[in-house]
Structures are given as C-alpha cells and as structure tokens.
Design an enzyme around this catalytic site. Structure first.
Site, PDB file in Angstrom:
ATOM      1  N   SER A  63       0.833  -1.183   0.000  1.00 43.76           N
ATOM      2  CA  SER A  63       0.000   0.000   0.000  1.00 43.76           C
ATOM      3  C   SER A  63       0.874   1.241   0.000  1.00 43.76           C
ATOM      4  O   SER A  63       2.098   1.147  -0.001  1.00 43.76           O
ATOM      5  CB  SER A  63      -0.909   0.009   1.221  1.00 43.76           C
ATOM      6  OG  SER A  63      -0.125   0.283   2.367  1.00 43.76           O
ATOM      7  N   LYS A  64       0.216   2.378   0.014  1.00 41.90           N
ATOM      8  CA  LYS A  64       0.915   3.664  -0.048  1.00 41.90           C
ATOM      9  C   LYS A  64       2.050   3.774   0.954  1.00 41.90           C
ATOM     10  O   LYS A  64       3.064   4.377   0.686  1.00 41.90           O
ATOM     11  CB  LYS A  64      -0.077   4.799   0.206  1.00 41.90           C
ATOM     12  CG  LYS A  64      -0.926   5.118  -0.989  1.00 41.90           C
ATOM     13  CD  LYS A  64      -0.778   6.591  -1.386  1.00 41.90           C
ATOM     14  CE  LYS A  64      -1.301   6.860  -2.772  1.00 41.90           C
ATOM     15  NZ  LYS A  64      -2.676   6.389  -2.976  1.00 41.90           N
ATOM     16  N   ARG A  65       1.839   3.153   2.102  1.00 38.78           N
ATOM     17  CA  ARG A  65       2.870   3.399   3.105  1.00 38.78           C
ATOM     18  C   ARG A  65       4.177   2.679   2.793  1.00 38.78           C
ATOM     19  O   ARG A  65       5.196   2.917   3.438  1.00 38.78           O
ATOM     20  CB  ARG A  65       2.324   3.120   4.502  1.00 38.78           C
ATOM     21  CG  ARG A  65       2.362   1.851   5.066  1.00 38.78           C
ATOM     22  CD  ARG A  65       1.372   1.756   6.230  1.00 38.78           C
ATOM     23  NE  ARG A  65       0.812   0.430   6.178  1.00 38.78           N
ATOM     24  CZ  ARG A  65       1.457  -0.613   6.628  1.00 38.78           C
ATOM     25  NH1 ARG A  65       2.628  -0.462   7.210  1.00 38.78           N
ATOM     26  NH2 ARG A  65       0.936  -1.811   6.513  1.00 38.78           N
TER      27      ARG A  65
ATOM     28  N   GLY B 134       5.670   3.280   0.101  1.00 38.81           N
ATOM     29  CA  GLY B 134       6.252   4.139  -0.923  1.00 38.81           C
ATOM     30  C   GLY B 134       5.262   4.311  -2.047  1.00 38.81           C
ATOM     31  O   GLY B 134       4.078   4.041  -1.889  1.00 38.81           O
TER      32      GLY B 134
END
Ligand code: GLU
Ligand code: ZN
Length: 490
Positions: free
Chosen positions: A254-256, A258
C-alpha cells in the site's frame, strides 16, 4: 483441442494503475506473447460512481511506458468490440434476462432501507452480511404486484442451497467453495448497469478469453463466475490467480510502502526494462537463481506453472539494483537519448539549448556507472554545463585542511595548470601527483580541494578526467573563484 490463447487486462478506471495492476497486465501480456496469442485491453467501467477522470489515459500511458502493446482495445479496435463495458450494456441486460427466464436469477425489490436493516440485524447476530433471499420466493402474482407499484429492482443470481462449486486453477490447483456460503449476489443493478461479475463473465465469453490471469483477491469471486458460466452454457476459461504482493513488513502493499502508482516510478527515473524485470519476479521465477531477464527472455520462458502460490515481497532495494544494472547496460548514445528530456527540462535556462550532445558524450562515460536513477543526471552533470559554480566555503576546506593550507594548495596549483600545453588526464596526473608531495600533503587532500574548487562538489567523477572534460579555461576560472571565496572568509 486447446483454444487459441486470448487473454485480457481488464482494469477499472477508478484510479491510477498501481504496481499490482501492472503486474497483472505484464503477466497477461507475457503469456499472450509466449503463446502467440492475443492480448486484449478491456475497460471495466460499469461502476460509474467510482469512475475517475483521466484514469483511462493513465492506463494507456502505463501500458505504453512498459511497452505492453495490446492487440485489441478501445482505441485500436478489434473483432470483439466494443472494449469499453459501458458501451456493452445490451449484452449484459439480455444475459440477465435470460438467467431470470430460465430460473437462475430473480428480481429483488428490497429497498436500500430494508437491506440496511437486515444487515444491521445480521451484524448484531454476528452473522456474515448477506441477502436473506426474501424475493427469491416471490410468487408470480407478488412480483406482478411489485412491478405494478413501479418498484425498482435489481437482479440477483440464485445460488444453489447445497453442493460445491469447484474449478482447477493453474496456480492454486483444485479449489472448491461451499455453495451454502455464497450470497445471492446482484448481477444487474436497478439502473440497468451490470455488476462486475456479470459483465466480466459475459465479456470473457464473448471475447473468447482462453485464460483469466488476475490477482488472487478475485479468487473468492470465481465460484460465482463458474456458476454463471454453467447457467449461461458458456465454456469456462482457465483461471490463474496470482499471489498477493506484500511490503517487507508482510502487510499488503500500500501507499505506506512508498509510491504505488506505476507512473510515479517513471517520474522517479526508473527504466521500464528494470520495472519489467522487477515486476515479473513478484510471483514468477524461472529457477532459483536467474534474476536478469530481458523482454525476449521473458517471452521465451514465461509460463503459468512457474507462478508461485506464496505472496511476493516488494523489495525497493532490489528495484534500485535492477535499475542501476539496466542503466549500465545502455550505450552512451542510448543513455543520452533517455536523459535528454530531463536535462532539457532541468538544466538552468542559461545553458545553451539544444543541449550539446557531443559534449555529453564526453561526460557520460565519467558518470554512467554511478547513475542509479535517470533523474540523478542533472545533479551529476550540471557543473559541466554551467558557467559559474557556487562554492560552499566549508566544503573548500577539506579534512585535515585549514583555510591557509587550502589557499596554498590552490595557489600552488594555478601556475602548474596554466603552464600545461595539453590539458588531458595524463598531463594533469603528471603535474598534480608530485605537487602533493611538494606541499607535504596527502594526494587525497590536494585532490579533494581541487575537486571542490573545479566542480563545486565533494563527490564527483575521477578528478583528472573531469578536469580534462571541463577544460583548462573553466578549471582555472573556478580555482580563481574558489581562492577569492577562501580569502574572503575572515
Ligand atoms: N475490473 C477488475 C479489476 O479492476 C478485473 C478483475 C478481473 O481480471 O477479472 O481488477
Ligand atoms: Zn429482495
């Protein structure tokens, strides 16, 4: 007899394609190319509420960047079009009608309030949310009554109460689901739009898709599809579900972890070759050692039976490593071609345009090895192009050096460099090495000071070669400027 291979990438235009979407596209494309089959692009835009403006263009751009050309699709056409689901509503509506007529589906008139109440009750009883099948039992008379009242309805698929639905997955092998656990899910919404399940099945059939290769988040939808294929008397395609991708912390990517949008990687300076090599190894391998695969290698070797069942870990360092590798594989001319647009956009305005390619050809060999991202190029080469550099005073005084010793170094260097008839690596080496000894300094101290003076950087390519490419005039001028800076420090 096996069917000709026809596979599809079927994204929904609900956002920017992310790494996981593009891995699905890549696997489908490779399988098509390996099997001399067709790779079809279909846009699944039946959920109009989730549609995002510009998403389709991003899909084209993402595929284009990776070089995954499609044989049929909304823009290129083909015999099985249209390839945009919102333009195929008639097909879905007639399939739904047929299913209702043959008793495999039914109209449900329940209001959203009633369904919400039902779900609330279910959650209170800690039951999984699912439709309670009230409308499944409506008599013809009751149905006519509801229609007469003008009530809107959806169409739901009639899941058998008992038995199992099974299929053979090319990756997971035999998979079975208890029908009793499946929901009477909606196939056609009240606005006449199909749900994903119906549209997907109708299209895969009509487009003669031979293999459905997709992420394993769809595995649990597959029994619904298998039932639909049976009811509609379609030939079911083969299925291959690909393992999930995880971040290093084992959480779903996911976004976290990167950037997740593919095109962000383009902007960050990654090469499509590196991305493809990296993506394919998220869930596929040839053996336990080969890591580098060109596009042609992959087309030759790709097979569904080498897709792994276990999740793939997204390792950003690995991607960086691939990128450095593929940058090193480029010739000087190829690298210039790739970085030219970046340099054109990023070098200061007073650097002459078009950028001097011949000069770049001298510079590139000095920095090629160190380049890990294309976007680093401007930082690496701008001091060659600009007229004047800005020295940082504290950097001009290197390790174990003082203001005075730095001044002494530069003052002693100037006449030596001025006197050189030929300003090349060899001559520079011949005058500068002995100079360190004369000054009682380590070569590193001398060279470090000269490096900062001539390039404005503490880290730069090999000094003599850099000075040769910069040329005598620039070097002398910059050393002069550095001296002024040092002298003006008190
Ligand atoms: N539209 C679905 C998606 O966005 C397609 C899933 C499938 O390949 O069946 O992933
Ligand atoms: Zn109902």
């Amino acid at each position: 007899m096996s069917r000709p291979v026809r596979v599809r990438f079927a994204p929904s235009p609900t956002g920017i394609p992310h790494i996981g979407n593009m891995r699905t596209a890549l696997f489908n494309w490779l399988f098509a190319r390996h099997s001399d089959g067709k790779f079809i692009l279909r846009i699944e835009d039946t959920d109009q509420t989730r549609k995002v403006e510009g998403a389709i263009e991003k899909i084209y751009e993402s595929l284009g960047w990776l070089g995954l050309e499609w044989d049929e699709g909304p823009d290129v056409g083909g015999d099985s079009g249209p390839y945009m689901q919102s333009e195929r509503l008639d097909y879905y509506q007639s399939a739904a009608k047929r299913l209702v007529e043959q008793g495999d589906a039914y109209h449900c008139y329940c209001s959203s309030e009633r369904l919400a109440e039902m779900r609330a009750e279910q959650s209170k009883r800690k039951e999984p949310p699912r439709y309670d099948r009230t409308c499944r039992e409506l008599t013809a008379g009751q149905r006519a009554q509801k229609e007469a009242e003008g009530l809107a309805s959806v169409v739901r698929y009639k899941i058998p109460f008992e038995g199992i639905t099974s299929f053979d997955d090319e990756v997971y092998g035999y998979v079975e689901f208890q029908n009793a656990l499946l929901d009477d899910y909606v196939i056609l919404k009240s606005d006449g739009f199909p749900t994903y399940h119906l549209a997907n099945v109708v299209d895969d059939h009509m487009m003669q898709i031979s293999h459905v290769i997709r992420a394993d988040e769809w595995l649990s939808s597959t029994p619904k599809h298998v039932l639909l294929y049976k009811a509609l008397e379609y030939n079911s395609p083969k299925y291959a579900h690909m393992p999930m991708t995880f971040g290093k912390d084992k959480a779903k990517l996911s976004k976290r972890h990167g950037a997740t949008a593919l095109l962000d990687y383009k902007d960050m300076g990654y090469l499509p070759e590196a991305m493809i090599n990296f993506l394919v190894l998220l869930g596929w391998s040839l053996d336990d050692k080969t890591e580098i695969f060109s596009r042609d290698d992959l087309i030759q070797h790709f097979s569904l039976d080498r897709i792994s069942k276990t999740g793939a870990v997204f390792n950003a360092e690995k991607l960086n490593w691939f990128n450095g590798y593929y940058i090193r594989q480029l010739t000087t001319d190829e690298l210039i071609e790739r970085v030219m647009p970046l340099l054109d956009a990023q070098l200061p305005a007073d650097v002459k345009r078009p950028i001097d390619t011949e000069y770049l050809k001298e510079i590139i060999p000095l920095i090629h090895e160190r380049l890990k991202l294309l976007t680093e190029i401007t930082e690496f080469v701008s001091f060659f192009f600009v007229d004047d550099i800005e020295h940082k005073a504290d950097e001009l005084i290197g390790k174990k050096m003082t203001q005075d010793s730095s001044i002494a170094v530069l003052e002693a260097s100037l006449p030596k460099l001025e006197s050189l008839a030929k300003f090349d690596t060899e001559s520079l080496e011949q005058v500068l090495r002995p100079l360190a000894e004369e000054l009682g300094l380590k070569t590193g101290q001398l060279f470090g000071t000269l490096r900062v003076a001539t390039t404005g950087k503490t880290v730069a390519p090999p000094l003599f070669q850099t000075m040769e490419v910069l040329g005598q005039d620039k070097c002398l001028k910059r050393i002069g400027l550095a001296l002024e800076k040092l002298k003006g420090m008190d």
